[in-house]
Design an enzyme around this catalytic site. Structure first.
Site, PDB file in Angstrom:
ATOM      1  N   GLY A 155     -21.286  15.978  23.605  1.00  0.00           N
ATOM      2  CA  GLY A 155     -22.724  15.754  23.551  1.00  0.00           C
ATOM      3  C   GLY A 155     -23.489  16.965  23.064  1.00  0.00           C
ATOM      4  O   GLY A 155     -23.360  18.060  23.623  1.00  0.00           O
ATOM      5  N   GLY A 205     -26.822  17.425  23.079  1.00  0.00           N
ATOM      6  CA  GLY A 205     -28.192  17.398  23.567  1.00  0.00           C
ATOM      7  C   GLY A 205     -28.618  18.773  24.056  1.00  0.00           C
ATOM      8  O   GLY A 205     -27.971  19.789  23.786  1.00  0.00           O
ATOM      9  N   PHE A 206     -29.701  18.815  24.826  1.00  0.00           N
ATOM     10  CA  PHE A 206     -30.233  20.089  25.311  1.00  0.00           C
ATOM     11  C   PHE A 206     -29.199  20.867  26.119  1.00  0.00           C
ATOM     12  O   PHE A 206     -29.014  22.061  25.923  1.00  0.00           O
ATOM     13  CB  PHE A 206     -31.482  19.849  26.170  1.00  0.00           C
ATOM     14  N   GLY A 207     -28.514  20.178  27.046  1.00  0.00           N
ATOM     15  CA  GLY A 207     -27.550  20.857  27.905  1.00  0.00           C
ATOM     16  C   GLY A 207     -26.337  21.339  27.155  1.00  0.00           C
ATOM     17  O   GLY A 207     -25.887  22.481  27.334  1.00  0.00           O
ATOM     18  N   GLU A 256     -46.784   7.071  26.891  1.00  0.00           N
ATOM     19  CA  GLU A 256     -47.014   7.699  25.593  1.00  0.00           C
ATOM     20  C   GLU A 256     -46.880   6.700  24.452  1.00  0.00           C
ATOM     21  O   GLU A 256     -47.651   6.741  23.483  1.00  0.00           O
ATOM     22  CB  GLU A 256     -46.044   8.868  25.420  1.00  0.00           C
ATOM     23  N   ASP A 277     -28.658  14.482  32.013  1.00  0.00           N
ATOM     24  CA  ASP A 277     -28.993  13.124  32.480  1.00  0.00           C
ATOM     25  C   ASP A 277     -27.817  12.382  33.100  1.00  0.00           C
ATOM     26  O   ASP A 277     -28.003  11.534  33.970  1.00  0.00           O
ATOM     27  CB  ASP A 277     -29.517  12.279  31.315  1.00  0.00           C
ATOM     28  N   ALA A 315     -35.428  17.569  29.963  1.00  0.00           N
ATOM     29  CA  ALA A 315     -34.777  18.647  29.219  1.00  0.00           C
ATOM     30  C   ALA A 315     -34.574  19.919  30.040  1.00  0.00           C
ATOM     31  O   ALA A 315     -33.491  20.522  29.971  1.00  0.00           O
ATOM     32  CB  ALA A 315     -35.571  18.944  27.943  1.00  0.00           C
TER      33      ALA A 315
END
Length: 436
Positions: free
Chosen positions: A17, A19-21, A176, A306, A323
């Site tokens: 992954g 992503g951010f992590g 949003e 997540d 995040a």
């Protein structure tokens, strides 16, 4: 193309992954004497908080995506491969992927989350999720296709379906998205579609609980609802979806809404790989981890972001799926993995809550920074600044900033393009085909 990736003499850490992590973990291992291997099904990192702006024509997709290989340019101990992880063989320390088997010493699951339809297959088939760039582009195409078709169709029921936009889920993403569609109606549609009666365009926001933004302060909850109503959004709290067949959305209280555009942001679930200890899977399809993010029942497999659930007194359902959680866990896990390899003590994870925020539209946002809470235009500028700073890559920051400035002064959105038409069902004709 089945390949085998034998290990070198160095300790191999495989990260699933980008992503951010996953990115933060890999970067913190840059100067360590280890072999890092990152896997992702895309060759780019997605800035998910702004997906709704891609879906509503505010930004182009490449503004919120950044090549993973470019992020790690110059990191000699890292190898990146585009592949999909399929299954873990924990006793053999092997990960099965679409490009072959990969051996590991330590495996980190940073796969993030996907939309959770709570077992409602019919809704999953017809509603529009928004957790990836392809899904956001599909939604943008569908919205624009429906507006084009509405110029031609005269049947009132079909027009209702085309011009009713329903957002399910009153969290930050739902709020949003509903606000962005409302601003599209208010500032753009009257110019792009002058023959369209804007009174026929309706935006609904449906939330099952009594309030929007359930994790934020009462002030933020009330103000966000007020902002949405100012923009003309029909806010329906204490309302739960019963069914959706692609044309009619049915609620548990018997109400029905004709709509061919239902956007699902009512929940997420962890993207868990097969082969892991099933007893570690907890609420939300997340993996239960200990204080150093090690998955229950495994010695050398970890989960961050997540997909992980670190159960504590303070966070009985795990940490929030945002995040900052993933970034903080990625940073600490890099340190702990190095300590484990060198027989040094590990440090338990302690979440630093930076607060929460959500924007409803132009000059409208809500911000909770612990005991400091504010709403309105200053909150809106705060929201923009934080998101700009979190974006990956200087170019993306600049492009997004220029787009926002242009939109602010021109009241326009410049990316209303149907690049690839979206068809809900491959065996069915689209509304546009039916009227052509």
């Amino acid at each position: 193309m089945d390949q085998h990736f034998p290990k070198s003499t160095k300790t191999r850490i495989v990260i699933v992954g980008g992503g951010f992590g996953g990115i933060e973990l890999a970067k913190k291992l840059k100067d360590k004497d280890v072999e890092v291997m990152m896997l992702d099904k895309h060759n780019y990192h997605t800035f998910q908080p702004l997906l709704y702006q891609v879906a509503t024509g505010g930004l182009e997709a490449d503004s919120i995506a950044f090549p993973l290989r470019k992020i790690f340019k110059g990191q000699k101990n890292l190898t990146f491969r585009v592949t999909e992880a399929l299954r873990v063989q924990p006793f053999e320390n092997i990960l099965e992927t679409t490009i072959g088997t990969i051996e590991y010493d330590h495996l980190v699951i940073a796969t993030g989350s996907t939309s959770n339809f709570f077992g409602q297959n019919e809704i999953e088939e017809h509603a529009m999720p928004m957790k990836s760039i392809p899904e956001a582009l599909n939604l943008r195409s569908l919205i624009l296709q429906n507006l084009e078709a509405a110029q031609i169709i005269t049947d009132p029921i079909l027009r209702d379906e085309l011009l009713n936009f329903v957002v399910v889920g009153g969290g930050p993403t739902g709020v949003e998205t509903a606000g962005a569609i409302a601003e599209l109606k208010k500032h753009v549609l009257k110019n792009d579609y002058p023959e369209l009666n804007l009174d026929e365009v309706s935006i609904y926001l449906i939330e099952g609980s009594p309030e929007l933004l359930g994790n934020m302060s009462v002030q933020a909850q009330r103000k966000s609802e007020e902002f949405l109503k100012e923009l003309g959004v029909i806010v329906m709290t204490n309302s739960r979806v019963k069914a959706y067949d692609g044309k009619v959305l049915s609620l548990l209280d018997g109400q029905q809404i004709n709509s061919s555009t239902v956007i699902w942001s009512a929940g997420v679930k962890g993207a868990v790989l097969e082969g892991l200890n099933t007893t570690a899977i907890v609420r939300g399809n997340r993996l239960k981890v200990n204080e150093i993010n090690r998955i229950d029942g495994h010695d050398n497999i970890y989960a961050i972001g997540d997909v992980s659930a670190m159960i504590t007194e303070e966070f009985p359902n795990g940490h929030p799926g945002v995040a900052p959680t993933a970034i903080q866990q990625g940073k600490l896990l890099a340190k702990n993995l190095w300590n484990i390899m060198n027989n040094l003590p590990t440090t338990p994870f302690k979440y630093f809550d930076k607060g929460a925020m959500a924007t409803v539209g132009r000059n409208r946002a809500v911000v909770d920074l612990h005991k400091i809470r504010f709403q309105g235009i200053f909150a809106w500028f705060t929201w923009m600044f934080v998101h700009l700073m979190t974006l990956v890559g200087f170019r993306n920051k600049l492009v997004v900033f220029v787009n926002w400035v242009w939109s602010y002064f021109s009241y326009d959105r410049g990316t209303r393009l149907i690049i690839r038409p979206y068809f809900k069902e491959s065996n069915d004709e689209s509304k546009l085909d039916k009227v052509s």
